[in-house]
Each structure stands twice: as C-alpha cells, then as structure tokens.
Design an enzyme around this catalytic site. Structure first.
Site, mmCIF file in Angstrom:
data_model
loop_
_atom_site.group_PDB
_atom_site.id
_atom_site.type_symbol
_atom_site.label_atom_id
_atom_site.label_comp_id
_atom_site.label_asym_id
_atom_site.label_seq_id
_atom_site.Cartn_x
_atom_site.Cartn_y
_atom_site.Cartn_z
ATOM 1 C CD GLU A 113 -2.649 17.832 -18.902
ATOM 2 O OE1 GLU A 113 -3.602 18.552 -18.296
ATOM 3 O OE2 GLU A 113 -2.728 17.561 -20.178
ATOM 4 N NE ARG A 150 -9.070 -11.283 -3.040
ATOM 5 C CZ ARG A 150 -8.154 -11.798 -2.550
ATOM 6 N NH1 ARG A 150 -7.246 -11.381 -1.780
ATOM 7 N NH2 ARG A 150 -8.226 -13.284 -2.803
#
Ligand code: ADE
Length: 221
Positions: A113, A150
């Site tokens: 939480e 990438r």
C-alpha cells in the site's frame, strides 16, 4: 551502463530482459541489468520488509531499513537513484534520452500500500509511467529500462530511433512495406516515386497531421 533494480518480486523480471533487443544488449555488454531482492537486506529476524502505518490506517508500509541498506551497498558517485511511484513526475521520451547518458541507474520498486516517506530522501528522482496505479513499481521499472536500453549506442540503429514518435514533440509518420496493394489497400504513390525530397516532405506533413489529430497537446509545446 549499469541498471540495478530493487524489488520484492525478482521472478517478475525473468523473461523480460532475456528476450529480443534487451537480451542482445545484455549479451553484447552494452548494459548490465541486476535484479536485487531487498528482502535479503532486512535485518528483521523474519526478513520482514513492511509494517503498519503510524497514525493508523489500512495496509502495510515498506520500511526504510532494507531499501536504505540495499541502495547504500550499490551506490557510487556515478549513481542516479530513482523511485517508481504514481506521484512521481510523468515519464517522457526526453527523460529516456537523458537517462540513457547515465553510467549507473538504481530503480526502486515500491509495493504493497505504500512506502515510508523517508525513502524519498535517498532518491534523486521520482518517476511515474502514467496516471494509473499499478500493484507495484516492477512494470514501471521494466518500461523505463526498455526505453533507456534501446537508446544506448549500438543497441538499435541510430536512424531507427531518430524518427521515433515524440522526438521533436511529433508522432511518427506512417510506414508501409510490400505488397503495394494488399486487399485493395494501396501504398501512397509518393513513397514509390523515388523522389526523396517529396518523400521527406510527405512524411513531415503526415507526422504533423497525425499529431494534430491524436495529440494536439504535443504541438502546443
Ligand atoms: N507504482 C504504482 N503505480 C505506478 C506508476 N503509475 N508509475 C510508476 N510506479 C508506479
């Protein structure tokens, strides 16, 4: 570049970085990605990593000690420590470009939480991947890692990401491949013309048109 990811669920990462372009980047040592289960750093006899919130309330909160100790064991002068949280700054392509220039990134995945507020004090940056709440930062850390890797030199052709959506605040132009006619759907004739100047102009215009239609907010920038 080195990326260290702190999580309570290392098994979630097993396949993500061991396929396709990220795997190749790891194999070619363009990036080193390490997954750390910060439960292993807990000094609690039962390796507890969470506790009830002061002041009451529902749910359990991640405690400082395991995360502080894990980060301290990894941190160097070159490290950038990032917390993944829905209240972080919105992640964007320009942040990916900036992170791709760093030597060492530490990503902390929150879970349950919430986490003790003091964990923010050891972080240089807090990032959110969108206005929705995930069960934890794991998926967010994967998204961020993928988008950074990438961009690293030699991972994919420079030209492949020069025209990416969001570069210069424009979405990508449409692309086509063979056949010229598929079930009556034609490739725009300009792309078959061989006229590179015209093709460049067409692509630029399509890029602007698509951005106007789908993401006018980008053009306002
Ligand atoms: N953890 C939970 N939700 C998140 C989000 N949207 N972005 C980053 N980390 C998160």
């Amino acid at each position: 570049m080195k990326i260290d990811i702190l999580t309570l669920f290392p098994e979630m990462f097993e396949n993500v970085f061991s396929s396709s372009i990220i795997k190749r980047a790891v194999d070619e040592e363009k990036v080193e990605i390490n997954i750390h289960n910060f439960r292993e750093y807990s000094k609690d006899p039962h390796h507890k990593v969470d506790d009830t919130p002061y002041g009451g309330g529902s749910g359990m909160v991640l405690t400082c000690q395991p995360i502080f100790d894990c980060v301290e064991s990894l941190k160097t002068k070159d490290s950038l420590t990032i917390l993944l949280t829905p209240d972080g700054i919105p992640y964007k392509q320009e942040i990916a470009y900036n992170l791709a220039t760093k030597k060492h990134i530490i990503l902390i995945c929150g879970h349950y939480e919430g986490f003790d507020e003091r964990i923010r004090s050891i972080c240089d940056m807090e990032l959110s991947i969108g206005d929705y709440v995930l069960t934890g930062g794991e998926l967010a850390s994967m998204v961020i890692t993928d988008s950074i890797v990438r961009l690293l030199p030699g991972v994919i052709e420079q030209a492949s990401h020069q025209n990416d959506s969001f570069n210069n605040n424009l979405l990508d132009y449409p692309t086509y491949t063979k056949p010229r006619n598929f079930r009556g759907l034609e490739v725009p004739s300009v792309l078959l013309s061989g006229d590179h100047k015209k093709i460049e102009e067409y692509r630029k215009n399509e890029s602007i048109k698509r951005t106007q239609e789908r993401r006018p907010d980008l053009l306002e920038k």
